[in-house]
Design a protein around this motif. Structure first.
Motif, PDB file in Angstrom:
ATOM      1  N   PRO A 229       0.886  -1.156  -0.122  1.00 23.93           N
ATOM      2  CA  PRO A 229      -0.141  -0.075  -0.162  1.00 23.93           C
ATOM      3  C   PRO A 229       0.974   1.263  -0.053  1.00 23.93           C
ATOM      4  CG  PRO A 229       0.046  -0.982   2.121  1.00 23.93           C
ATOM      5  CD  PRO A 229       0.800  -1.909   1.213  1.00 23.93           C
ATOM      6  N   ASP A 230       2.122   1.383   0.624  1.00 25.66           N
ATOM      7  CA  ASP A 230       2.929   2.301   0.345  1.00 25.66           C
ATOM      8  C   ASP A 230       4.567   1.931   0.494  1.00 25.66           C
ATOM      9  OD1 ASP A 230       1.696   2.755   3.714  1.00 25.66           O
ATOM     10  OD2 ASP A 230       3.659   2.422   3.215  1.00 25.66           O
ATOM     11  N   LEU A 231       5.338   2.665   0.144  1.00 27.64           N
ATOM     12  CA  LEU A 231       6.833   2.407   0.179  1.00 27.64           C
ATOM     13  C   LEU A 231       7.172   2.299   1.562  1.00 27.64           C
ATOM     14  CD1 LEU A 231       8.228   4.805  -2.433  1.00 27.64           C
ATOM     15  CD2 LEU A 231       8.046   2.446  -2.554  1.00 27.64           C
ATOM     16  N   GLU A 232       6.818   2.927   2.732  1.00 25.07           N
ATOM     17  CA  GLU A 232       7.217   2.455   4.006  1.00 25.07           C
ATOM     18  C   GLU A 232       6.834   1.037   4.495  1.00 25.07           C
ATOM     19  OE1 GLU A 232       5.272   4.878   6.927  1.00 25.07           O
ATOM     20  OE2 GLU A 232       6.118   4.007   8.562  1.00 25.07           O
TER      21      GLU A 232
ATOM     22  N   SER B 127       1.009 -13.396  -5.625  1.00 26.60           N
ATOM     23  CA  SER B 127      -0.322 -13.026  -5.437  1.00 26.60           C
ATOM     24  C   SER B 127      -0.928 -13.183  -3.914  1.00 26.60           C
ATOM     25  CB  SER B 127      -1.365 -13.670  -6.224  1.00 26.60           C
ATOM     26  OG  SER B 127      -1.093 -13.244  -7.750  1.00 26.60           O
ATOM     27  N   ALA B 128      -0.462 -14.287  -3.117  1.00 22.54           N
ATOM     28  CA  ALA B 128      -1.147 -14.473  -2.001  1.00 22.54           C
ATOM     29  C   ALA B 128      -0.488 -13.673  -1.121  1.00 22.54           C
ATOM     30  CB  ALA B 128      -0.525 -16.096  -1.661  1.00 22.54           C
ATOM     31  N   PHE B 129       0.635 -13.023  -1.267  1.00 23.11           N
ATOM     32  CA  PHE B 129       1.387 -12.108  -0.354  1.00 23.11           C
ATOM     33  C   PHE B 129       0.635 -10.674  -0.761  1.00 23.11           C
ATOM     34  CE2 PHE B 129       4.482 -14.140   2.349  1.00 23.11           C
ATOM     35  CZ  PHE B 129       4.786 -15.357   1.705  1.00 23.11           C
ATOM     36  N   VAL B 130       0.581 -10.501  -2.171  1.00 28.83           N
ATOM     37  CA  VAL B 130       0.163  -9.027  -2.507  1.00 28.83           C
ATOM     38  C   VAL B 130      -1.241  -8.902  -1.936  1.00 28.83           C
ATOM     39  CG1 VAL B 130      -0.497  -7.807  -4.498  1.00 28.83           C
ATOM     40  CG2 VAL B 130       1.615  -8.959  -4.515  1.00 28.83           C
ATOM     41  N   ARG B 131      -1.734 -10.068  -1.987  1.00 29.86           N
ATOM     42  CA  ARG B 131      -3.490  -9.989  -1.737  1.00 29.86           C
ATOM     43  C   ARG B 131      -3.545  -9.600  -0.265  1.00 29.86           C
ATOM     44  NH1 ARG B 131      -6.872 -13.628   0.034  1.00 29.86           N
ATOM     45  NH2 ARG B 131      -5.459 -15.378  -0.594  1.00 29.86           N
ATOM     46  N   ARG B 132      -2.523 -10.292   0.653  1.00 33.64           N
ATOM     47  CA  ARG B 132      -2.708  -9.835   2.009  1.00 33.64           C
ATOM     48  C   ARG B 132      -2.305  -8.446   2.178  1.00 33.64           C
ATOM     49  NH1 ARG B 132      -2.684 -14.967   1.759  1.00 33.64           N
ATOM     50  NH2 ARG B 132      -3.177 -16.656   3.232  1.00 33.64           N
TER      51      ARG B 132
ATOM     52  N   ALA C 170      -3.101  -5.915   0.197  1.00 33.96           N
ATOM     53  CA  ALA C 170      -4.026  -5.118  -0.289  1.00 33.96           C
ATOM     54  C   ALA C 170      -5.105  -5.108   0.594  1.00 33.96           C
ATOM     55  CB  ALA C 170      -4.191  -5.627  -1.694  1.00 33.96           C
ATOM     56  N   GLU C 171      -5.432  -6.272   1.212  1.00 35.31           N
ATOM     57  CA  GLU C 171      -7.028  -6.525   1.794  1.00 35.31           C
ATOM     58  C   GLU C 171      -6.920  -6.148   3.324  1.00 35.31           C
ATOM     59  OE1 GLU C 171      -8.292 -10.122  -1.221  1.00 35.31           O
ATOM     60  OE2 GLU C 171      -7.915 -10.455   1.025  1.00 35.31           O
ATOM     61  N   ASN C 172      -5.805  -5.679   3.793  1.00 31.56           N
ATOM     62  CA  ASN C 172      -5.743  -5.370   5.448  1.00 31.56           C
ATOM     63  C   ASN C 172      -5.112  -3.999   5.555  1.00 31.56           C
ATOM     64  OD1 ASN C 172      -6.604  -8.340   6.575  1.00 31.56           O
ATOM     65  ND2 ASN C 172      -4.948  -8.529   4.991  1.00 31.56           N
ATOM     66  N   SER C 173      -5.302  -3.574   6.848  1.00 33.83           N
ATOM     67  CA  SER C 173      -4.325  -2.260   7.186  1.00 33.83           C
ATOM     68  C   SER C 173      -3.036  -2.766   7.079  1.00 33.83           C
ATOM     69  CB  SER C 173      -4.576  -1.924   8.614  1.00 33.83           C
ATOM     70  OG  SER C 173      -4.212  -3.126   9.468  1.00 33.83           O
ATOM     71  N   PRO C 174      -1.835  -1.672   6.812  1.00 34.38           N
ATOM     72  CA  PRO C 174      -0.580  -2.000   6.605  1.00 34.38           C
ATOM     73  C   PRO C 174      -0.230  -3.104   7.902  1.00 34.38           C
ATOM     74  CG  PRO C 174      -1.067   0.405   6.029  1.00 34.38           C
ATOM     75  CD  PRO C 174      -2.477  -0.238   6.658  1.00 34.38           C
ATOM     76  N   ALA C 175      -0.631  -2.533   9.002  1.00 34.42           N
ATOM     77  CA  ALA C 175       0.111  -3.405  10.289  1.00 34.42           C
ATOM     78  C   ALA C 175      -0.610  -4.846  10.116  1.00 34.42           C
ATOM     79  CB  ALA C 175      -0.554  -2.789  11.533  1.00 34.42           C
TER      80      ALA C 175
ATOM     81  N   GLY D 147      -1.584  -6.205   7.539  1.00 38.19           N
ATOM     82  CA  GLY D 147      -1.214  -7.036   6.175  1.00 38.19           C
ATOM     83  C   GLY D 147       0.543  -7.542   6.412  1.00 38.19           C
ATOM     84  N   LEU D 148       1.164  -6.701   7.363  1.00 39.79           N
ATOM     85  CA  LEU D 148       2.498  -7.402   7.604  1.00 39.79           C
ATOM     86  C   LEU D 148       2.499  -8.461   8.398  1.00 39.79           C
ATOM     87  CD1 LEU D 148       4.090  -3.675   8.061  1.00 39.79           C
ATOM     88  CD2 LEU D 148       4.711  -5.232   6.354  1.00 39.79           C
ATOM     89  N   LYS D 149       1.373  -8.558   9.431  1.00 46.19           N
ATOM     90  CA  LYS D 149       1.296  -9.691  10.323  1.00 46.19           C
ATOM     91  C   LYS D 149       1.195 -11.079   9.239  1.00 46.19           C
ATOM     92  CE  LYS D 149      -0.317  -8.174  14.912  1.00 46.19           C
ATOM     93  NZ  LYS D 149      -1.027  -6.950  14.824  1.00 46.19           N
ATOM     94  N   GLU D 150       0.234 -10.870   8.351  1.00 45.74           N
ATOM     95  CA  GLU D 150      -0.251 -11.863   7.734  1.00 45.74           C
ATOM     96  C   GLU D 150       0.664 -12.413   6.569  1.00 45.74           C
ATOM     97  OE1 GLU D 150      -5.301 -10.970   7.704  1.00 45.74           O
ATOM     98  OE2 GLU D 150      -4.186 -11.959   6.069  1.00 45.74           O
ATOM     99  N   ILE D 151       1.552 -11.380   6.251  1.00 46.45           N
ATOM    100  CA  ILE D 151       2.551 -11.956   5.360  1.00 46.45           C
ATOM    101  C   ILE D 151       3.427 -12.715   6.328  1.00 46.45           C
ATOM    102  CG2 ILE D 151       1.957 -10.311   3.414  1.00 46.45           C
ATOM    103  CD1 ILE D 151       4.806  -8.812   4.440  1.00 46.45           C
ATOM    104  N   GLU D 152       3.827 -12.259   7.418  1.00 42.46           N
ATOM    105  CA  GLU D 152       5.008 -12.873   8.326  1.00 42.46           C
ATOM    106  C   GLU D 152       4.443 -14.474   8.428  1.00 42.46           C
ATOM    107  OE1 GLU D 152       5.458 -10.980  11.952  1.00 42.46           O
ATOM    108  OE2 GLU D 152       7.438 -12.334  12.559  1.00 42.46           O
ATOM    109  N   GLN D 153       3.071 -14.459   8.761  1.00 36.30           N
ATOM    110  CA  GLN D 153       2.580 -15.941   8.927  1.00 36.30           C
ATOM    111  C   GLN D 153       2.683 -16.629   7.898  1.00 36.30           C
ATOM    112  OE1 GLN D 153       1.446 -16.883  12.058  1.00 36.30           O
ATOM    113  NE2 GLN D 153       1.895 -18.957  11.128  1.00 36.30           N
ATOM    114  N   LEU D 154       2.321 -16.103   6.693  1.00 39.60           N
ATOM    115  CA  LEU D 154       2.460 -16.957   5.531  1.00 39.60           C
ATOM    116  C   LEU D 154       3.664 -17.244   5.175  1.00 39.60           C
ATOM    117  CD1 LEU D 154       0.749 -18.049   2.773  1.00 39.60           C
ATOM    118  CD2 LEU D 154       1.207 -15.654   1.773  1.00 39.60           C
TER     119      LEU D 154
END
Ligand SMILES: O=P(O)(O)OC[C@@H](O)[C@@H](O)c1c[nH]c2ccccc12
Length: 269
Positions: A32-35, A238-243, A245-250, A252-259
Motif C-alpha cells: 500500500p505504500d513504500l514505508e 499474489s497470495a502475499f500481495v493480496r494480504r 492489499a486487503e488489510n491495514s498495513p499493520a 497485512g504485515l502480520k499476515e505476510i509474516e505468518q504466510l
C-alpha cells in the motif's frame, strides 16, 4: 545492520548444501505504500524468505493477473516512481540477508537505457532481475551488460515452451530458471496441476541449474507438493500481495509474516 548479501547462485549453492528448497515471496513495491514495502521486505527476510522478488509497478503489466495488476495500479496512483523504488531498495538491501530480485517490464529499462538502469540496480544492491516480457532473441544484450555489473538475469520457461526453446532458455538463464507452472497470468489457482511434476522432471533432465516454480501457489500444501517434486525454489506472489492489499498495513504485515513462516515450513518438511 550491514550484511554481505550472497549472489543468487551462491544462495542456491548454500541451500543445496543443506538440501533445502528456497521460498521466494514476491511483493509489489509501493502497495500500500513504500514505508510498508520496506517493512514487508525486512519481515519476509526474517520469516523464511531465502530470496525476495520486488516488482516495480508498471502501467501495462501484461503477464500479471488481477491481484498484482491492481497492486501496480494502486502504487502508480499513489505516485510511486521508478526512482523512489530504487531509493527504497538502496536503503533496505543492506539490512537483508536474502538476495533481492527486481521485477521490471522491459519498456522502463529500454526507455532509460539498459546499461544505465542495470548499473543503478547493481549500485542499489540488487542481485537478480526478471523481465517478464523480455524476448529471448533480445536477452543476450541484457545478459551481457548484467554480467558486467554483477546482476543475474533469471529467464522464464513457460509450460507451453517447446524443448529446444526450453534448452536455449535454460542455457542463458542465470541464478536459477523460473518455471511458470501454468499457462496464463499470475494469480492464485485452487490446486497445482499434476503436470507440473513432469515439467520439473523434464527441466531437471536438461539442466543442472536450480529451478524455481511459480504461478498459482498460495497454500503451504501446494508449496510442499512442488518442493517434493524436486523444485529448488517455490515462488509465491499474489497470495502475499493480496494480504497487503486487503488489510491495514499493520495487519497485512502480520499476515505476510505468518504466510512466509508457514510456506517455508512446508517446503522444508
Ligand atoms: O502471483 P503468483 O500466481 O503467486 O505467481 C508468482 C508471480 O506473482 C511473481 O513471480 C510474478 C509477479 N509478476 C510476474 C510477471 C511474470 C512472471 C512472474 C511474475
Amino acid at each position: 545492520m550491514k550484511t554481505k548479501t550472497q549472489s543468487i547462485s551462491e544462495c542456491f549453492q548454500t541451500l543445496k548444501g543443506r538440501g533445502e528448497c528456497a521460498l521466494i515471496p514476491f511483493i509489489t513495491a509501493g502497495d500500500p505504500d513504500l514505508e510498508t514495502t520496506t517493512k514487508a521486505l525486512q519481515i519476509l527476510d526474517r520469516s523464511g524468505a531465502d530470496l525476495i522478488e520486488l516488482g516495480i509497478p508498471y502501467s501495462d503489466p501484461l503477464a500479471d493477473g488481477p491481484v498484482i495488476q491492481a497492486a501496480a495500479t494502486r502504487a502508480l496512483a499513489r505516485g510511486v516512481t521508478f526512482d523512489q523504488v530504487l531509493e527504497v531498495v538502496s536503503d533496505v538491501v543492506p539490512t537483508l540477508k536474502a538476495p533481492l530480485i527486481l521485477f521490471s517490464y522491459y519498456n522502463p529499462i529500454l526507455y532509460r537505457g539498459i546499461r544505465a538502469v542495470l548499473t543503478r540496480f547493481a549500485d542499489a544492491g540488487v542481485k537478480g532481475l526478471v523481465v517478464p516480457d523480455l524476448p529471448l532473441e533480445e536477452a543476450q544484450t541484457l545478459l551481457d551488460i548484467a554480467a558486467e555489473v554483477g546482476i543475474e538475469i533469471i529467464l522464464l520457461v513457460a509450460p507451453t515452451s517447446r524443448s529446444e526453446r526450453i534448452q536455449a532458455i535454460a542455457e542463458k538463464s542465470q541464478g536459477f530458471i523460473y518455471l511458470v507452472s501454468v499457462t496464463g497470468v499470475t494469480g492464485v489457482r485452487s490446486q497445482v496441476q499434476s503436470r507440473v511434476q513432469t515439467l520439473i522432471a523434464d527441466l531437471k533432465n536438461s539442466t543442472d541449474k536450480p529451478i524455481g516454480v511459480g504461478f498459482g501457489i498460495s497454500e503451504p500444501k501446494q508449496a510442499q507438493q512442488i518442493a517434493q517434486w524436486g523444485a529448488n525454489a517455490v515462488i509465491v506472489g499474489s497470495a502475499f500481495v493480496r494480504r497487503l492489499a486487503e488489510n491495514s498495513p499493520a495487519q497485512g504485515l502480520k499476515e505476510i509474516e505468518q504466510l512466509a513462516q508457514d510456506l517455508k515450513a512446508a517446503v522444508s518438511s
